[in-house]
Design a protein around this motif. Structure first.
Motif, PDB file in Angstrom:
ATOM      1  N   UNK A  14       3.197  -1.232   8.612  1.00 12.39           N
ATOM      2  CA  UNK A  14       2.304  -0.079   8.532  1.00 12.39           C
ATOM      3  C   UNK A  14       0.902  -0.523   8.199  1.00 12.39           C
ATOM      4  N   UNK A  15      -0.021   0.438   8.067  1.00 12.98           N
ATOM      5  CA  UNK A  15      -1.390   0.091   7.675  1.00 12.98           C
ATOM      6  C   UNK A  15      -1.382  -0.609   6.309  1.00 12.98           C
ATOM      7  N   UNK A  16      -2.276  -1.576   6.151  1.00  8.58           N
ATOM      8  CA  UNK A  16      -2.278  -2.407   4.945  1.00  8.58           C
ATOM      9  C   UNK A  16      -2.307  -1.585   3.669  1.00  8.58           C
ATOM     10  N   UNK A  17      -3.235  -0.631   3.633  1.00  7.41           N
ATOM     11  CA  UNK A  17      -3.394   0.157   2.406  1.00  7.41           C
ATOM     12  C   UNK A  17      -2.099   0.870   2.041  1.00  7.41           C
ATOM     13  N   UNK A  18      -1.489   1.437   3.065  1.00  8.17           N
ATOM     14  CA  UNK A  18      -0.283   2.211   2.822  1.00  8.17           C
ATOM     15  C   UNK A  18       0.845   1.312   2.314  1.00  8.17           C
TER      16      UNK A  18
END
Lengths: 569, 324
Positions: free
Chosen positions: A241-245
């Motif tokens: 998934x997206x890094x931040x998430x």
């Protein structure tokens, strides 16, 4: 579907297995992901997770007996699995290129940088000699190597580690590939160099529109460069998934565990969540006569006073004669440690931080009595660690060392039980009759099965070997332990276990620690005080929290700023 | 760099000096050449006169310094047996051995290194296994036996090549070379092949081991990742990476063959220095023995020196220390 709408890289159900005599190793087993143009994807996992093999599968460079078992790898819609070697070669370096971990190993030490760039150029284009040189210089300039027109005739050994990695990146960028696979490209570099390379890589990728697969064990570097991240374990992607998430709201327990293993996310001194271990008590220690005979109560427990060490290359007889005759100058000296004074209180943990070549290991070895200082001395409890005179040697067993690489520091032909009991037997800390029990107690205390005493070092994993090394050092019943990068070569979850073990044993045994590391987060977690070392000198020292939050020295500030940080939820 | 070369030359001179003393004492302490040179029935006067003429009545150290002094003037003395200056004698035989040795060592390198690289590149292939089997033969079968088999097969049975001797020679700058004539070449082929066999096996095995290691290195992986063809990887990267041990063995083998080609030269009646030294040992021809041993140590030192220079040429990392 038009070419624009296609993903740049589409990996579907990729399985790469190694057919060894002992059985099949499913290094990559059903991996799927896709990558858009110009996108940066992080591929994270511990050693053996299959992240590097995934990279090698994409670029078609599997070593036998590795084989792509099933699945597909599509580059702009073109299937790469099953392509004949010639066509794969035409893609390598042209459409997909790769950068490796250790630039010292990847560049050929026998050829100039210019030759090596030239070979990579010729691999896909026919260029004239002058053109080749011009473009090689341009390639070096692009990765910000100063004076590229001079540096092109240098050999790899004439560059620093960071510069070498820049050359490797220049070669990878040569034909403007659409995808670059970076396999742990900054792991072998110092933090400040790592920060530079990370920043430059980010810029270059954005400028050229190249997609990037950034393979790393280090979540923080991935967080600072990648848009998306895939977490791998046992050949499978467990979370993507997206890094931040992924890094702030991990869904999979393994990802959560990985994050919890990081000392930078825990309260200093606390046990790390992932490092659960055994709680067997170490064997009781012999009472020491030395405790009573302390010379001065005013002196700190460990005193390092004006210690200096130079290294010089050995010169031959003829060179010596030539020097005597004034025909040749003396060989250059390396001032590894330059008049360092420090003190450590009883029971305190002092962190010694610095980049490679800062002299931190040399200082640690002088404290441990392995190297004799050229000048100055080290006192423990008011007594000298090394004898005086012409050939100084260590005269105390109260200081012991744990080294970075237990595979190198343990005798490979000696059963680990014998390695552990060797020192205590020689110094009469334990009788021959009780040695077996003593070893068993220590193995239990470091969380190993006492039955392992009869095994050899190669039969252990890296983390287990480091436990053995810790048991061996502590079995000498030291008061002070010098730890020289003891967790540097371990995976994060294993690192967490070893850190927890050190925290626990330090409390139980009341040890005084000198903890040497390049990893600022580990030092902050384990140490009460910290000393920053740079070019043989201590530039700053003080309580850990103070130095980290309010660095005064410029070098400390730069060092702290260079450390990549994880996003916080 | 220059300092490095001068240093090595100084070392070489020192070694030569020690060698000269060892050789002189070793050879002069054995036997009495007078017994070989003159019959037992000559008169005492002639006997004493001969001893004095060769300087054999002097104490050993005086003889040694006289000997050293003569060597420095390029005079190695006269052969007791041939009655001619030793240096001329050796130099007349040297070209024959030199061309035989060069043919053998270069042939071994030119065949062995590519074969070894191939065997290391495709270690599981049938050809690699065949190459390695032959190389085991090269190690284990004695040289003299191979020589005899070569003669029986190619000279006696097939009658393609001559069984011995040097054949026609062609003079260049006053030195006779046989490789310049077809007849000379045909004479050279069998003894050279005989000498080359062991070296071939050695070069093959070394090249194979080096290549196998180099193929797994990150350097090769990185070169492949940049799209270099396998041929370029082998020729430009692998060959350079494995060159140092090959150059070492090439030098050592060249020197030892030059000095000790005795067995092959005897079997093929090759008129080289190997045969000369065997003859002079049986006739206790001291000046020839001494000069020969000095020459051998000189050759070894010079070749080691050249090998060292080749290292510096091959590996840029070695240049740094010397050039500063």
């Amino acid at each position: 579907m038009s070419a624009e709408a296609l993903p740049l890289l589409q990996v579907t159900d990729l399985a790469t297995w190694f057919h060894a005599r002992a059985g099949v190793v499913k290094a990559v087993d059903g991996v799927s992901f896709s990558l858009k143009r110009g996108e940066v994807m992080g591929l994270v996992g511990e050693s053996g997770s299959g992240k590097s093999i995934t990279g090698f599968s994409i670029i078609g460079l599997l070593d036998l007996p590795g084989r792509i078992e099933r699945g597909s790898i599509k580059l702009e819609g073109r299937e790469l699995v099953g392509l004949p070697p010639g066509e794969l070669r035409a893609i390598r370096g042209k459409a997909i290129s790769m950068v490796f971990q250790d630039p010292m190993m990847t560049l050929n030490p026998m050829l100039t940088i210019g030759d090596q760039i030239g070979l990579a150029l010729e691999a896909h284009e026919s260029v004239s000699g002058a053109e080749k040189r011009r473009r090689s210089i341009a390639a070096l300039a692009q990765v910000r190597i100063p004076e590229p027109d001079i540096k092109i005739d240098f050999y790899p050994h004439q560059f620093s580690g960071g510069m070498r990695q820049r050359v490797a990146i220049a070669i990878a960028l040569l034909h403007r590939p659409r995808l670059i696979i970076c396999d742990e490209p900054t792991t072998a570099l110092d933090v400040s160099i790592q920060a530079e390379i990370l920043a430059e890589m980010k810029e270059l990728v954005a400028e050229l529109g190249t997609a990037l697969i950034w393979i790393s064990h280090d979540l923080a570097t991935v967080a600072s460069i990648a848009d998306h991240v895939c977490v791998m374990r046992y050949g499978k992607i467990v979370e993507a998934g997206p890094v931040l998430q992924v890094l702030t709201r991990p869904q999979h327990p393994y990802t959560q565990g990985l994050l919890d293993s990081l000392p930078s996310r825990a309260k200093p001194g606390a046990m790390l969540a992932r490092g659960a271990g055994t709680d067997a008590a170490p064997p009781p220690r012999l009472p020491r006569q030395a405790e009573s005979g302390r010379r001065s109560a005013d002196l700190p427990y460990v005193v390092i006073e004006n210690v200096a060490k130079r290294f010089q290359r050995k010169s031959g007889v003829l060179r010596l004669l030539a020097q005597k005759a004034g025909l040749a100058g003396p060989l250059p000296l390396v001032q590894a440690v330059d008049a360092v004074s420090l003190s450590i209180a009883r029971g305190e943990a002092l962190g010694l931080v610095g980049e490679s070549g800062s002299g931190k290991s040399t200082l640690g070895r002088m404290v441990a009595g392995i190297y004799a200082p050229d000048s100055g001395h080290v006192l423990l409890d008011g007594e000298r660690v090394m004898s005086e005179g012409e050939a100084p040697h260590k005269i105390t067993t109260r200081i012991q060392t744990i080294f970075q690489d237990p595979f190198a520091s343990l005798n490979p032909r000696m059963r680990i039980g014998d390695s552990i009991s060797e020192g205590p037997l020689a110094h009469g800390l334990v009788g021959r009759a009780e040695a077996v029990t003593y070893v068993a107690q220590w193995l239990a205390a470091v969380g190993l099965d006492p039955a392992f005493a009869g095994r050899y070092p190669h039969q252990f994993s890296g983390g287990q070997r480091q436990r053995v090394a810790i048991a061996r050092a502590l079995a000498m019943q030291p008061d002070v332990v010098v730890c020289d990068e003891p967790v540097a070569s371990l995976d994060v979850s294993i690192q967490a276990q070893i850190i927890n073990l050190l925290i626990r044993l330090r409390q139980e045994l009341g040890l005084t620690l000198l903890f040497i590391s390049h990893d600022l987060s580990v030092v902050r977690h384990l140490c009460d005080r910290v000393a920053i070392m740079h070019r043989g000198r201590i530039v700053e020292s003080g309580p850990a929290g103070e130095v980290y939050d309010n660095p005064r020295d410029d070098y400390t500030k730069r060092l702290l700023a260079a450390v990549p940080v994880l996003p916080v939820a | 760099m220059l300092g490095h070369i001068l240093g090595r030359l100084g070392q070489a001179l020192l070694v030569m000096l020690v060698m000269s003393a060892l050789v002189f004492v070793g050879v002069y302490a054995i036997g009495n050449p007078i017994d070989v040179l003159i019959g037992p029935d000559v008169s005492q006067d002639i006997r004493l006169d001969t001893i004095a003429r060769y300087g054999l009545d002097q104490p050993l150290y005086v003889q040694y310094f006289t000997f050293l002094g003569r060597i420095l003037q390029g005079d190695f003395g006269r052969s007791f047996v041939f009655g001619m200056p030793v240096l001329d004698l050796i130099l007349s035989r040297l070209p024959a051995t030199l061309e035989l040795t060069l043919a053998a060592v270069c042939g071994a390198a030119l065949i062995g290194i590519p074969a070894g690289i191939y065997a290391g590149y495709r270690p599981d292939g049938l050809a690699a296994k065949a190459i390695m089997t032959i190389s085991i033969l090269g190690f284990s079968v004695p040289t003299f036996w191979i020589g005899l088999v070569l003669i029986i097969a190619f000279a006696v049975e097939l009658q393609w090549l001559p069984a011995g001797g040097r054949g026609e020679t062609f003079a260049v700058f006053g030195v006779e070379w046989s490789f310049l004539t077809a007849n000379g070449l045909s004479h050279l082929l069998l003894p050279a092949a005989n000498l080359a066999f062991f070296k071939l096996a050695l070069m093959t095995r070394l090249a194979r081991a080096g290549t196998r290691e180099a193929m797994l290195s990150d350097t090769v992986k990185f070169a492949r990742a940049a799209g270099l063809s396998e041929w370029t990887v082998l020729r430009r990267h692998v060959l350079r990476l494995i060159a140092i041990p090959l150059v070492t063995v090439f030098g050592l083998e060249f020197a030892s063959t030059l000095a000790f080609a005795v067995v092959t030269e005897t079997i093929f009646s090759w008129p080289g220095i190997g045969k000369l030294i065997i003859d002079s040992i049986t006739s206790l021809d001291r000046p020839v023995m001494v000069a020969y041993l000095m020459l051998v140590s000189f050759v070894f030192i010079m070749i080691n020196f050249l090998v060292d220079l080749a290292y510096v040429g091959l590996d840029p990392r070695l240049r740094r220390a010397g050039s500063r």
